[in-house]
Design a protein around this motif. Structure first.
Motif, PDB file in Angstrom:
ATOM      1  N   LEU A 186      -5.467  -6.122  -3.109  1.00 50.24           N
ATOM      2  CA  LEU A 186      -4.860  -5.685  -4.367  1.00 50.24           C
ATOM      3  C   LEU A 186      -4.349  -4.267  -4.163  1.00 50.24           C
ATOM      4  O   LEU A 186      -5.055  -3.408  -3.626  1.00 50.24           O
ATOM      5  N   THR A 187      -3.120  -4.019  -4.589  1.00 50.70           N
ATOM      6  CA  THR A 187      -2.462  -2.765  -4.259  1.00 50.70           C
ATOM      7  C   THR A 187      -2.111  -1.975  -5.518  1.00 50.70           C
ATOM      8  O   THR A 187      -2.088  -2.520  -6.624  1.00 50.70           O
ATOM      9  N   SER A 215       2.370  -5.433 -13.049  1.00 50.86           N
ATOM     10  CA  SER A 215       1.537  -5.749 -11.894  1.00 50.86           C
ATOM     11  C   SER A 215       0.074  -5.419 -12.149  1.00 50.86           C
ATOM     12  O   SER A 215      -0.822  -6.103 -11.628  1.00 50.86           O
ATOM     13  N   GLU A 216      -0.184  -4.389 -12.939  1.00 55.58           N
ATOM     14  CA  GLU A 216      -1.575  -4.078 -13.287  1.00 55.58           C
ATOM     15  C   GLU A 216      -2.187  -5.228 -14.075  1.00 55.58           C
ATOM     16  O   GLU A 216      -3.370  -5.552 -13.895  1.00 55.58           O
ATOM     17  N   ARG A 241      -8.509 -10.981 -11.075  1.00 52.97           N
ATOM     18  CA  ARG A 241      -9.949 -10.720 -11.141  1.00 52.97           C
ATOM     19  C   ARG A 241     -10.624 -11.655 -12.147  1.00 52.97           C
ATOM     20  O   ARG A 241     -11.709 -12.196 -11.884  1.00 52.97           O
ATOM     21  N   ARG A 280       1.310 -14.250  -2.222  1.00 53.71           N
ATOM     22  CA  ARG A 280       1.678 -13.002  -2.897  1.00 53.71           C
ATOM     23  C   ARG A 280       2.167 -13.274  -4.311  1.00 53.71           C
ATOM     24  O   ARG A 280       2.965 -14.185  -4.541  1.00 53.71           O
ATOM     25  N   THR A 325       0.835  -1.199   0.000  1.00 55.53           N
ATOM     26  CA  THR A 325       0.000   0.000   0.000  1.00 55.53           C
ATOM     27  C   THR A 325       0.872   1.252   0.000  1.00 55.53           C
ATOM     28  O   THR A 325       2.064   1.199   0.307  1.00 55.53           O
ATOM     29  N   ILE A 365      -9.686 -12.434  -3.268  1.00 54.47           N
ATOM     30  CA  ILE A 365      -8.746 -11.333  -3.058  1.00 54.47           C
ATOM     31  C   ILE A 365      -8.552 -11.063  -1.575  1.00 54.47           C
ATOM     32  O   ILE A 365      -9.529 -10.948  -0.814  1.00 54.47           O
ATOM     33  N   LYS A 390      -3.087  -8.013 -11.644  1.00 51.44           N
ATOM     34  CA  LYS A 390      -4.367  -7.732 -10.986  1.00 51.44           C
ATOM     35  C   LYS A 390      -5.544  -8.111 -11.894  1.00 51.44           C
ATOM     36  O   LYS A 390      -6.545  -8.679 -11.429  1.00 51.44           O
ATOM     37  N   ASN A 434       3.547  -3.122  -6.722  1.00 52.28           N
ATOM     38  CA  ASN A 434       3.923  -4.352  -7.441  1.00 52.28           C
ATOM     39  C   ASN A 434       3.615  -5.646  -6.705  1.00 52.28           C
ATOM     40  O   ASN A 434       3.968  -6.712  -7.187  1.00 52.28           O
ATOM     41  N   GLN A 435       2.952  -5.579  -5.551  1.00 53.66           N
ATOM     42  CA  GLN A 435       2.629  -6.785  -4.788  1.00 53.66           C
ATOM     43  C   GLN A 435       1.114  -6.955  -4.688  1.00 53.66           C
ATOM     44  O   GLN A 435       0.413  -6.021  -4.287  1.00 53.66           O
ATOM     45  N   GLN A 436       0.639  -8.156  -5.054  1.00 57.26           N
ATOM     46  CA  GLN A 436      -0.787  -8.440  -5.010  1.00 57.26           C
ATOM     47  C   GLN A 436      -1.017  -9.683  -4.155  1.00 57.26           C
ATOM     48  O   GLN A 436      -0.260 -10.660  -4.261  1.00 57.26           O
TER      49      GLN A 436
END
Length: 340
Positions: free
Chosen positions: A284-285, A267-268, A275, A322, A149, A281, A271, A288-290
């Motif tokens: 989701l940030t 990373s986008e 989804r 992660r 975050t 979930i 994400k 670069n970490q999800q």
């Protein structure tokens, strides 16, 4: 196998390796007195807006946190951090080993809130017996946080304000700072960070370098005889050129920011895939970490095809895992994840 377990599972960016190869047979002084370290320092100072800024290089994140905190705090002081903060959880007691207690405060999605810090400090000094306790001398945050975050500029400014009111230092762990600055949701620059923090570091290890972090001291905060203290703590690299050359490359033609932006783009897409697949979930940030929740069957089946990090147990049946994008993530990696 394609792996998204962390952002330092590959070597280094080709431009960094080229720099090391091109300068390999040059004779240079040791311990950071080489020309490439000097050049890297000047480039970083410029990127931070110039002024009263000093830069030093250390080998890794744990060494940096331990050295900075132990050299900047007095022996009776401790450091305030979120309960999920890296120094609170994943430093193997390195801060406490130096004689300085980590004073943990509950975080909010990994972040410290200025109001919570203010209340904690006010309550501390409101206790008539506080002289028998560890005195708060520093506030530690990371940007991005351990959970990926982001702090807003206003949030960090509020922490800066309470630190200055209460004579505490603000230290920002920037292990993944490039990924934070290049996020679509970031509202600050490197110059803003330099203005708000007393000390911070620009992470290299997780952002394209083989190793190394650049510590930035602002406003004359650099401890006296810092190199001596670094060596005493076993963190001084004799071949300092290794660090200097890498950061010289990273801060040439905005390479640091370009490869950080690449990681955000990758990373986008991660994400989007999360989804699309309907994975549960956790968080989701914007960096670069999800984080998602897998049961044992999912971990076994998906883990046989792509790598991810088992972050922490969530409940009796599910685990937080992660997926991390990085400077080295390729479109081919993304497509492999999409096909899982």
């Amino acid at each position: 196998m394609v792996s998204f377990d962390c952002d330092y599972n590959r070597g280094a960016h080709p431009e960094i390796l080229k720099k090391l190869i091109d300068t390999n047979f040059e004779v240079q002084p040791g311990y950071g007195f080489d020309e490439y370290t000097a050049s890297a320092k000047e480039k970083i100072k410029k990127a931070c807006g110039g002024g009263d800024i000093e830069v030093e290089f250390l080998t890794g994140g744990t060494q940096t946190n331990a050295v900075v905190i132990s050299t900047m705090l007095k022996d009776y002081q401790g450091v305030i951090a979120a309960d999920s903060g890296h120094v609170s959880v994943h430093e193997s007691g390195a801060i406490e080993y130096s004689g300085h207690k980590v004073l943990s405060i509950p975080g909010h999605d990994g972040k410290l809130q200025a109001a919570d810090v203010r209340a904690w400090v006010d309550n501390f000094y409101g206790d008539a017996t506080y002289e028998h306790m560890v005195i708060p001398g520093m506030v530690y945050i990371s940007q991005p946080t351990e959970l990926g975050t982001l702090y807003s500029k206003a949030e960090i400014e509020a922490l800066t304000e309470i630190c200055r009111e209460r004579d505490m230092l603000l230290y920002i762990d920037g292990a993944r700072l490039g990924y934070g600055l290049m996020s679509d949701e970031s509202d600050m620059t490197l110059e803003d960070i330099a203005r708000m923090a007393d000390v911070f570091y620009i992470g290299g290890t997780k952002v394209g370098a083989l190793c190394g972090e650049a510590v930035v001291f602002t406003g004359g905060c650099r401890p006296a005889h810092f190199m001596t203290s670094v060596k005493k703590r076993g963190a001084l690299l004799a071949k300092g050129r290794l660090l200097g050359a890498q950061f010289d490359a990273l801060f040439t033609d905005d390479l640091y920011f370009k490869i950080s932006r690449h990681a955000i783009k990758m990373s986008e897409q991660i994400k989007e895939i999360i989804r699309e697949k309907g994975w549960e979930i956790y968080l989701l940030t914007p960096t670069n970490q999800q984080f998602v929740l897998f049961d044992e069957k999912q971990m076994e089946e998906i883990g046989s095809k792509v790598g991810f990090d088992r972050w922490a147990p969530y409940d009796e049946t599910r685990t937080i895992v992660r997926f991390a994008g990085s400077w080295s993530t390729t479109q081919e990696d993304i497509e492999a994840l999409r096909k899982v």
